[in-house]
Write a protein that holds these residues in place. Structure first.
Motif, mmCIF file in Angstrom:
data_model
loop_
_atom_site.group_PDB
_atom_site.id
_atom_site.type_symbol
_atom_site.label_atom_id
_atom_site.label_comp_id
_atom_site.label_asym_id
_atom_site.label_seq_id
_atom_site.Cartn_x
_atom_site.Cartn_y
_atom_site.Cartn_z
ATOM 1 N N THR A 163 -2.866 -9.201 4.879
ATOM 2 C CA THR A 163 -2.283 -10.455 4.507
ATOM 3 C C THR A 163 -0.948 -10.750 4.708
ATOM 4 O O THR A 163 -0.265 -9.685 5.054
ATOM 5 N N GLY A 164 -0.424 -11.880 4.644
ATOM 6 C CA GLY A 164 1.157 -12.074 4.729
ATOM 7 C C GLY A 164 0.980 -12.822 6.042
ATOM 8 O O GLY A 164 0.296 -12.890 7.059
ATOM 9 N N GLU A 165 2.451 -13.471 5.945
ATOM 10 C CA GLU A 165 2.868 -14.316 7.038
ATOM 11 C C GLU A 165 2.578 -13.355 8.554
ATOM 12 O O GLU A 165 3.448 -12.301 8.650
ATOM 13 N N ALA A 174 -0.707 -2.301 11.672
ATOM 14 C CA ALA A 174 -1.524 -2.272 10.502
ATOM 15 C C ALA A 174 -2.447 -0.974 10.602
ATOM 16 O O ALA A 174 -2.768 -0.201 9.646
ATOM 17 N N LEU A 175 -3.311 -0.998 11.683
ATOM 18 C CA LEU A 175 -4.138 0.179 12.100
ATOM 19 C C LEU A 175 -3.566 1.516 11.993
ATOM 20 O O LEU A 175 -3.983 2.669 11.396
ATOM 21 N N ALA A 176 -2.192 1.475 12.670
ATOM 22 C CA ALA A 176 -1.525 2.751 12.552
ATOM 23 C C ALA A 176 -0.974 3.352 11.564
ATOM 24 O O ALA A 176 -1.198 4.343 11.067
ATOM 25 N N ARG A 193 2.162 -8.131 4.932
ATOM 26 C CA ARG A 193 3.371 -8.434 5.809
ATOM 27 C C ARG A 193 4.210 -9.729 5.397
ATOM 28 O O ARG A 193 3.918 -10.544 4.729
ATOM 29 N N PHE A 194 5.547 -9.186 5.506
ATOM 30 C CA PHE A 194 6.931 -10.005 4.950
ATOM 31 C C PHE A 194 7.432 -10.554 6.359
ATOM 32 O O PHE A 194 7.953 -9.693 6.990
ATOM 33 N N TRP A 199 5.860 -4.316 6.490
ATOM 34 C CA TRP A 199 4.902 -4.211 5.590
ATOM 35 C C TRP A 199 5.047 -3.743 4.291
ATOM 36 O O TRP A 199 6.300 -2.776 4.338
ATOM 37 N N ASP A 200 4.359 -4.124 3.546
ATOM 38 C CA ASP A 200 4.281 -3.523 2.058
ATOM 39 C C ASP A 200 2.915 -2.635 2.045
ATOM 40 O O ASP A 200 1.943 -3.483 2.311
#
Length: 273
Positions: A163-165, A174-176, A193-194, A199-200
């Motif tokens: 989620t996130g912008e 993200a998958l990595a 995502r920021f 990422w957090d």
């Protein structure tokens, strides 16, 4: 006349040009009559319809391969072919556009096979993540393309949540991160995502790993190594801030910070590694 006949151009005019002129002249005279033109057009139309309506040119079945049952049924409804139908009356370009218009279709190949079968071979997008957006929950493939909408997260609990912008535009990264999470996977709740740049990693117990924009996978691996060596994530922590490679920071819960400093529990604090 003998010398003229020996001229190549003259022979071509007599043998080809003159017959062509006569045919065109008399054909034009014959077609000058409106009734004759209508009769000729009707005869041509009847002949064309007779050919197109022959059994060998009729499509009686649509076969779809490579698609899930739900997607295959949606494709059939979108095509809306009133079978049997002549293959000459099927707009293959329009049918291809209708099939590829589905989010879940990555590519499609349409061919009319012998026996009156319209063969539709579909390459379906495979869901890789669940994306929580302002519009709801979406399944995305490994490239970030939409696959389908879902009504509840629990329907695809096997997939990581992002989620996130700009999260949908950074699915490969993200998958990595998910692949690098390793021992943290049982605790992983999602990725946020920021600012479309970093990422957090969100874990259970409301813990977070704040990753930098550059080399986030390396930072995550470092956090896992620290946890395995010192058991950091088993402690009373809110977050581990890894945005500064040389200054990773632990963010304590109010209770842990109070115990560490001997301060009132309402205060929060940070402890640098």
């Amino acid at each position: 006349m003998q010398r003229l006949w020996l001229t190549p151009l003259f022979r071509v005019l007599v043998r080809v040009g003159l017959p062509a002129f006569l045919i065109a002249f008399f054909g034009g005279v014959w077609l000058a009559d409106a009734d004759r033109r209508a009769s000729f057009a009707g005869m041509f139309t009847d002949m064309r319809d007779a050919i197109q309506s022959r059994p060998e040119f009729m499509v009686r079945l649509v076969a779809i391969e490579g698609a899930s049952p739900v997607l295959a049924e949606s494709i059939r409804r979108a095509l809306a072919l009133d079978l049997p139908k002549s293959s000459f009356d099927i707009d293959m370009a329009a049918a291809h556009a209708q099939v590829t218009a589905f989010d879940a279709v990555k590519a499609a190949d349409l061919r009319i096979q012998p026996g009156g079968v319209l063969q539709v071979n579909v390459t379906e997008r495979l869901p890789a993540v669940v994306w929580r957006s302002a519009e709801g929950l979406w399944l995305l493939d490994a490239e970030g393309h939409r696959v389908a909408a879902i009504t509840a997260r629990a329907l695809r609990a096997d997939l990581p949540l992002i989620t996130g912008e700009g999260a949908d535009r950074a699915v490969p990264e993200a998958l990595a991160l998910v692949a690098a999470a390793g021992p943290l996977l049982p605790r992983l709740r999602g990725l946020v995502r920021f600012g479309e740049r970093r990422w957090d990693v969100v874990l259970d117990r409301d813990q977070r790993l704040l990753l930098p924009a550059a080399n986030p996978v390396r930072a995550l691996e470092r956090a896992i190594a620290l946890d395995q060596a010192q058991g950091l994530l088993a402690r009373d922590l809110v977050a581990i801030d890894l945005r500064h490679a040389q200054r990773p920071t632990l963010r304590l819960t109010p209770r842990a910070a109070a115990e560490l400093r001997g301060a009132p529990m309402e205060e929060t604090g940070k402890a640098r590694l």
